[in-house]
Scaffold this motif. Structure first.
Motif, mmCIF file in Angstrom:
data_model
loop_
_atom_site.group_PDB
_atom_site.id
_atom_site.type_symbol
_atom_site.label_atom_id
_atom_site.label_comp_id
_atom_site.label_asym_id
_atom_site.label_seq_id
_atom_site.Cartn_x
_atom_site.Cartn_y
_atom_site.Cartn_z
ATOM 1 N N PRO A 58 120.948 77.024 34.393
ATOM 2 C CA PRO A 58 121.423 77.545 35.681
ATOM 3 C C PRO A 58 121.927 78.987 35.647
ATOM 4 N N GLY A 59 121.915 79.633 34.502
ATOM 5 C CA GLY A 59 122.282 81.034 34.451
ATOM 6 C C GLY A 59 123.632 81.281 33.812
ATOM 7 N N GLU A 60 123.915 82.536 33.526
ATOM 8 C CA GLU A 60 125.151 82.919 32.843
ATOM 9 C C GLU A 60 126.367 82.532 33.675
ATOM 10 N N GLY A 61 127.350 81.935 33.015
ATOM 11 C CA GLY A 61 128.570 81.520 33.700
ATOM 12 C C GLY A 61 128.478 80.160 34.355
ATOM 13 N N SER A 62 127.269 79.567 34.327
ATOM 14 C CA SER A 62 127.062 78.222 34.871
ATOM 15 C C SER A 62 126.721 77.264 33.720
ATOM 16 N N PHE A 63 126.851 75.976 34.007
ATOM 17 C CA PHE A 63 126.668 74.991 32.943
ATOM 18 C C PHE A 63 125.861 73.796 33.447
ATOM 19 N N TYR A 64 125.104 73.210 32.511
ATOM 20 C CA TYR A 64 124.298 72.025 32.820
ATOM 21 C C TYR A 64 124.488 70.995 31.716
ATOM 22 N N ASP A 65 124.557 69.701 32.103
ATOM 23 C CA ASP A 65 124.633 68.627 31.117
ATOM 24 C C ASP A 65 123.728 67.477 31.504
ATOM 25 N N ASN A 66 122.870 67.085 30.558
ATOM 26 C CA ASN A 66 122.115 65.840 30.628
ATOM 27 C C ASN A 66 123.085 64.759 30.136
ATOM 28 N N ILE A 67 123.566 63.924 31.021
ATOM 29 C CA ILE A 67 124.791 63.152 30.816
ATOM 30 C C ILE A 67 124.851 62.366 29.510
#
Length: 779
Positions: A644-653
């Motif tokens: 999602p870009g710099e400063g954002s976060f993603y998690d595959n649970i």
């Protein structure tokens, strides 16, 4: 209800280490020993004990020791009961050398005595089972190879089980991935081996239809009686798992269920326990189930007066649980022997607390499955879950030791849930922990390797078994142990051709090859996906259609330029060996496994380990869009789905490499199963938790964030314990819910996300709400 104290368990472990591990100890040659067995040992164990010793030693040494009734050899293995006054004219050692006073039921004492020129290895049992367990210990400690058998001359071991019930389920049915192909002789040998490691109970699943498996070599109605006879031979309890009729409210269902059971009880030479699961399967309310069990008990006592009725509360809601325990409190029934704790039962500690002390509490632990089960593999990479699936060869001595210590303390013992031979190491581990919960799992696996593979290979085979467990710890790509494990097992494979037909050896070696192949594939296919996304990033320049075409060509290399085919070939070689040796059904099409979920690991060995199938389907949708602008926007979303870009976060649970997820599911039903395991959904969509928790640190308190959630059904989100209000709320798979995050709740830069569980107890777990992906997006 336990037969020894913690003190004695620790003492026994120390005695064993002191007596048996010191390499400098003198070896006693048993190659010309004769065997004396007390005539006071009741039949059939008197004969069984001699047969086991003679046959198991001969298999490993080609030496044929003789059972005698005379002290005619300078070396003797003397087997007697603790209270025997004499053995063919010789007085056994005094009580002071015998089994300690509080080591009674099923206990034994093994020690060496020098009587003049005669060396005697005494095996004194407190009862007939103790005799067999003593024989088992001797065989596990003896150094055996061709033409030779020795034992440490200073051997002096006393042991008795802490848990009185130690057994395993062996259902002769097509659901198991190997046993339906077995003969009576194979079951006899296998039960013997389990007894030699401390098991005292076996549970069958009767009432199988004759044509229900293409692999049956024996009519299942005959086999269920033969298994009872085998148990009698080894003085092991014979149990059966027999659900009540699915709906007891149907007319005549109650009586028909009883009639079927009675016919079975009448033909069994031995029957000790009848386990009726309250659920899984079955939907009966205890108001109908209890009268059925009461009547069933009367029929059981008619044929087997000492046998008992057991029931589980699997799948019971609070109302059913309360009803059951209220009944016990009010009526105090004698027909019930005990309660069984199994998957989806109320919490184990709560069950024990609510259960009146007159009733026993049996554990029914699932040691056979890896996902969608009671005890998931902790921190398992999704690539293994997609390929090895639910029933691979799964030696996990460290994990199951921890689970045994945690949960067994609330019970009087166990009969494990098993669906095949793939969990063989786990069975032996549980049996031995049931004898001594303080026993080092490495010592248990060392005895396993020595007994089944031989003294010369035991140490390295033990290392290899623990290495296979390490293969499954965490993300595959960063797990350097996987290739080291393969090299170890490859060397063992080459150096030990004498073990090539040993089925236990076959499945362990196969696992090492399988794991390494999956790692090579994962590295390769993840690289292809990354290259495909780089191509999609050029879509504005080269056009959406050309970008999709080129990206697909990159992804298709997974099926054209296939990697490490030598490893895959070895897996299939061992798959064939296992089918020939024990009827292991590792493929639906090739070996006629019951279903894809039942150990068919060969059918999934090339399942895509990237999002190739999902991308193929998404590209078809993109092609249908009306404008180039829409196509480019959708391709950009696909490309940046998990970036999602710099400063954002993603998690595959539920991914092993999820950075911010702090929770784990409690029973591993966190892996979607659809289309017989060939789901084309995005890989992250196939992993989920019902109510995950996540934590973030060092967030910018002056920034607006948006929380995006994907999954299925409801998502009752809390941020730092504040329930958030969504601005978008879609409930389908790969649809999205969005929640603006108020800046004032992250003033210290930390954020904790949690999800309230919706009221969905009435729904099957497959239909309940779950979370698959979470984004924290900087706006």
């Amino acid at each position: 209800m336990k037969t020894i104290t913690k003190f004695w368990a620790v003492t026994i472990a120390l005695i064993a280490l002191i007596s048996c591990v010191n390499e400098d100890q003198e070896k006693l040659d048993l190659s010309k020993a004769n065997i004396l067995i007390s005539p006071q040992i009741k039949s059939p164990i008197q004969q069984t004990a001699g047969e086991v010793l003679v046959e198991e030693i001969e298999k490993r040494t080609a030496l044929h020791l003789r059972v005698s009734d005379k002290w005619e050899s300078n070396t003797t293995i003397a087997i007697a009961l603790e209270n025997d006054n004499e053995l063919f004219g010789k007085t056994p050692p005094s009580k002071s050398n015998s089994i300690p006073e509080d080591l009674k039921a099923e206990g034994y004492h093994i020690f060496h005595e020098r009587d003049g020129n005669q060396n005697i290895i005494w095996i004194l049992g407190s009862d007939t089972r103790g005799i067999l367990f003593g024989v088992g210990k001797l065989l596990r400690l003896a150094n055996m190879k061709d033409g030779e058998i020795t034992i440490n001359s200073s051997i002096n071991i006393s042991e008795a089980p802490e848990y009185p019930l130690r057994g395993h389920q062996f259902g002769y049915r097509n659901t198991a991935n190997s046993w339906d192909a077995w003969t009576v002789e194979q079951f006899d040998q296998h039960f013997r081996e389990q007894v030699l490691f401390g098991a005292n109970s076996f549970e069958n699943i009767p009432f199988q239809k004759v044509n229900s498996s293409p692999h049956f070599k024996v009519n299942p109605q005959l086999m269920e009686v033969e298994l009872s006879k085998i148990c009698e031979k080894y003085d092991a309890e014979y149990w059966v798992w027999t659900p009540a009729p699915h709906d007891l409210t149907i007319e005549n269902a109650h009586q028909e269920g009883l009639d079927e059971q009675e016919a079975f009880y009448a033909k069994c030479p031995r029957l000790d326990g009848v386990f009726v699961p309250g659920g899984d399967p079955g939907e009966n309310h205890p108001a109908q189930l209890i009268p059925y069990l009461n009547d069933l008990s009367a029929i059981l006592k008619k044929y087997h007066p000492e046998a008992g009725i057991w029931v589980s509360l699997q799948g019971f809601n609070k109302e059913k649980v309360d009803y059951f325990f209220d009944y016990l409190e009010q009526h105090n029934p004698d027909w019930l022997k005990g309660l069984v704790y199994g998957p989806s039962s109320p919490p184990i500690a709560l069950e024990r607390k609510l259960l009146p002390k007159k009733y026993l509490h049996r554990f029914y632990p699932d040691i056979t499955h890896t996902v969608r089960c009671q005890y998931p593999v902790d921190n398992w990479d999704q690539a293994f879950a997609l390929t090895l699936g639910r029933e691979p060869c799964n030696p996990q001595p460290l994990m199951y030791t921890d689970l045994f210590v945690r949960d067994s303390q609330f019970t009087d013992g166990f009969i494990t849930y098993s669906d095949g031979t793939h969990d063989d190491v786990n069975k032996v581990l549980w049996s031995q922990l049931g004898v001594n919960p303080q026993k080092d799992p490495k010592e248990i696996i060392m005895e396993y390797s020595r007994f089944f593979f031989g003294e010369e290979v035991a140490e390295e085979a033990t290392e290899g078994i623990f290495a296979l467990e390490k293969n499954w710890d965490g993300p595959i790509i960063s797990n350097d142990a996987i290739k080291k494990t393969l090299e170890l097992w490859k060397r063992l494979e080459v150096d030990n051709p004498q073990l090539a037909e040993n089925w236990r050896w076959q499945q362990l070696v196969m696992r090492a090859y399988y794991d390494a192949y999956i790692k090579d594939r994962l590295v390769f296919e993840k690289g292809l996906e990354a290259e495909a996304y780089k191509i999609l990033a050029q879509a504005e320049t080269i056009g959406a259609d050309e970008a999709m075409h080129d990206a697909l060509q990159q992804l298709k290399k997974a099926t054209i330029e296939m990697v490490s085919q030598d490893l895959k070939e070895k897996v299939f070689v061992y798959g064939e060996k296992l089918f020939q040796s024990i009827g292991a059904q590792l493929s639906v099409e090739k070996y006629r496994a019951r279903s894809a979920e039942r150990g068919a690991i060969l059918d999934f060995i090339d399942y895509p380990l990237n999002n190739r199938w999902w991308l193929e389907d998404e590209f078809e949708k993109v092609k249908e869009l009306d404008s180039e602008e829409e196509k480019l926007a959708r391709l950009d979303f696909i490309r940046t789905y998990d970036s999602p870009g710099e400063g954002s976060f993603y998690d595959n649970i539920s991914s092993a490499d999820a950075e911010h997820v702090t929770s784990k599911t409690d029973d591993a039903i966190d892996f979607l199963w659809e289309n017989d395991g060939l789901s084309r959904k995005r890989l992250s969509t196939q992993l989920f938790q019902f109510t995950p928790t996540l934590e973030y640190h060092d967030l910018d308190p002056n920034t607006n964030y948006l929380i995006r959630v994907s999954g299925f059904g409801e998502a009752l989100l809390r941020a730092n314990d504040l329930r958030l209000v969504p601005t978008k709320y879609e409930k389908g798979f790969e649809e999205f819910k969005e929640f603006p995050l108020p800046k004032d709740i992250i003033k210290d830069g930390t954020l904790k996300l949690s999800f309230d569980k919706p009221d969905e107890e009435h729904l099957n777990w497959r239909k309940q709400s779950r979370v698959t992906d979470v984004w924290l997006i900087k706006r």
